[in-house]
Write a protein that holds these residues in place. Sequence first.
Motif, short mmCIF file in Angstrom:
data_model
loop_
_atom_site.label_atom_id
_atom_site.label_comp_id
_atom_site.label_asym_id
_atom_site.label_seq_id
_atom_site.Cartn_x
_atom_site.Cartn_y
_atom_site.Cartn_z
N SER A 24 -17.25 5.69 5.08
CA SER A 24 -18.29 5.33 6.05
C SER A 24 -17.71 4.56 7.23
O SER A 24 -18.32 4.52 8.31
N CYS A 25 -16.53 3.97 7.01
CA CYS A 25 -15.89 3.19 8.08
C CYS A 25 -14.83 3.99 8.82
O CYS A 25 -14.15 3.44 9.71
N GLY A 26 -14.63 5.27 8.45
CA GLY A 26 -13.75 6.12 9.25
C GLY A 26 -12.61 6.79 8.53
O GLY A 26 -11.85 7.55 9.15
N ALA A 27 -12.41 6.55 7.23
CA ALA A 27 -11.33 7.19 6.50
C ALA A 27 -11.76 8.57 6.03
O ALA A 27 -12.92 8.79 5.68
N ASN A 28 -10.81 9.53 6.02
CA ASN A 28 -11.15 10.82 5.43
C ASN A 28 -11.10 10.72 3.91
O ASN A 28 -10.66 9.72 3.33
N GLY A 29 -11.54 11.77 3.23
CA GLY A 29 -11.71 11.71 1.78
C GLY A 29 -10.44 11.43 1.01
O GLY A 29 -10.43 10.61 0.09
N ASP A 30 -9.34 12.12 1.37
CA ASP A 30 -8.09 11.94 0.64
C ASP A 30 -7.53 10.54 0.82
O ASP A 30 -7.07 9.90 -0.13
N ILE A 31 -7.54 10.06 2.05
CA ILE A 31 -7.03 8.72 2.34
C ILE A 31 -7.91 7.68 1.66
O ILE A 31 -7.41 6.72 1.05
N ALA A 32 -9.23 7.87 1.73
CA ALA A 32 -10.14 6.92 1.10
C ALA A 32 -9.90 6.84 -0.40
O ALA A 32 -9.90 5.74 -0.98
N GLN A 33 -9.65 7.97 -1.05
CA GLN A 33 -9.43 7.96 -2.49
C GLN A 33 -8.12 7.26 -2.86
O GLN A 33 -8.06 6.49 -3.82
N SER A 34 -7.09 7.49 -2.07
CA SER A 34 -5.80 6.85 -2.33
C SER A 34 -5.91 5.34 -2.22
O SER A 34 -5.41 4.60 -3.08
N VAL A 35 -6.57 4.88 -1.17
CA VAL A 35 -6.72 3.43 -0.96
C VAL A 35 -7.66 2.85 -2.01
O VAL A 35 -7.41 1.76 -2.54
N HIS A 93 -0.60 3.45 1.31
CA HIS A 93 -0.84 4.05 -0.02
C HIS A 93 -0.83 5.58 0.01
O HIS A 93 -0.17 6.20 -0.85
N PRO A 94 -1.52 6.25 0.95
CA PRO A 94 -1.48 7.71 0.95
C PRO A 94 -0.08 8.26 1.20
O PRO A 94 0.29 9.29 0.61
N ALA A 95 0.69 7.60 2.04
CA ALA A 95 2.06 8.05 2.30
C ALA A 95 2.92 7.93 1.05
O ALA A 95 3.71 8.83 0.72
N PHE A 96 2.78 6.81 0.35
CA PHE A 96 3.55 6.62 -0.88
C PHE A 96 3.11 7.63 -1.94
O PHE A 96 3.95 8.21 -2.64
N ASP A 97 1.80 7.84 -2.06
CA ASP A 97 1.30 8.82 -3.03
C ASP A 97 1.88 10.21 -2.75
O ASP A 97 2.26 10.93 -3.68
N ALA A 122 -1.13 -3.26 6.42
CA ALA A 122 -0.77 -4.10 5.28
C ALA A 122 -0.77 -3.28 3.98
O ALA A 122 -1.68 -2.48 3.75
N SER A 123 0.23 -3.51 3.14
CA SER A 123 0.47 -2.65 1.98
C SER A 123 -0.36 -3.01 0.77
O SER A 123 -0.33 -2.28 -0.24
#
Length: 338
Positions: A24-35, A93-97, A122-123
């Motif tokens: 809801s704050c602007g992340a797409n689904g894959d990125i949101a799930q990773s975070v 987080h998504p990059a590391f995943d 921030a990590s």
Amino acid sequence: MSKNTRADIDIQVANELVRRALMSCGANGDIAQSVAASCIDAQREGSDGGGLGGAIDYCNALRAGRVQGSLPHRSERPALALFAVDAAEGFTHPAFDAEFEALCDTTREVGVAVFGLRNGYASGSLGYYVRRLAERGLVALAATNAGPALVAASGSKEPVFCTNPIALGVPRDNTYPLVIDQSSSQTAMANLRIAADNGHDIPDNWALDSNGQPTTDPAAALNGVLLAFGGARGANVALLVEMLAAGATAANWSLEAPSYIEGEQSPGTGLLVIAIHATLLAGPQMARRIDDYLNQLRERYGAYIPGERRAANRDRQTDSLSVNTAMLNALRNLAGAD
């Protein structure tokens, strides 16, 4: 309602709530799930600041534009064992995943591999990265400069470094890995904010106020400068982390990094993770030998083993999470949930 009121929530429900709030704050689904997965992991370990509190911070950063929630990271392999990643002002987080399996495979193939990320936000909990590698049987060391400058160097009363955490993950035999995750400062910035929110004093060796004087007021500390642990030695560790996380990745120095808690610019900071296939050096009994040693330290010498308290929290919170009610309600508002 007290800010310290707590509630229990199903882990899957909590994960979905965090994911929806991030989207809801602007992340797409894959990125949101990773975070979201990283936030729930931190909450399972008993960290309000890194768990739901971290999710709220990430949502606020997305809304302000300090972190991008839809742009893909860029990755290249300049050498067989090197993973060079540009986070494109996004989450780490998504990059590391995305590189995790290749990082593990490469480490097993050649003995060591390095993941170097720049231009990131921030990590979060650094132990999250090394523990995952240790669960795959690898020894892992990680460093991040997070950004911006918050901690004084030795002899200085002005901020030079960020809290600059460093973390080590080591596999153990049939139990959670050893995880050492600590900042170079006397405390993390999140602890100051929690103390300020709850009206608690802080120890007078954590920070200086804006006049360069020791303070027990967390609000004054937030407007001042954090102190490194152990004086000059802790400041040296902060510099060591700065070299690994920013010097070796071309990320922003902490001095250059915009704030990760206010403004519209990304801190653009760095994360370095080194994975080692240490059983090639120590032999197949490495994990058991390490476990025997750590058990001896605890049982014979009464030593505290880092990470065991967090592991116990994880064991207790397999189905539901204990969360701060105010944070839970804030996330529900961000997610548009009832």
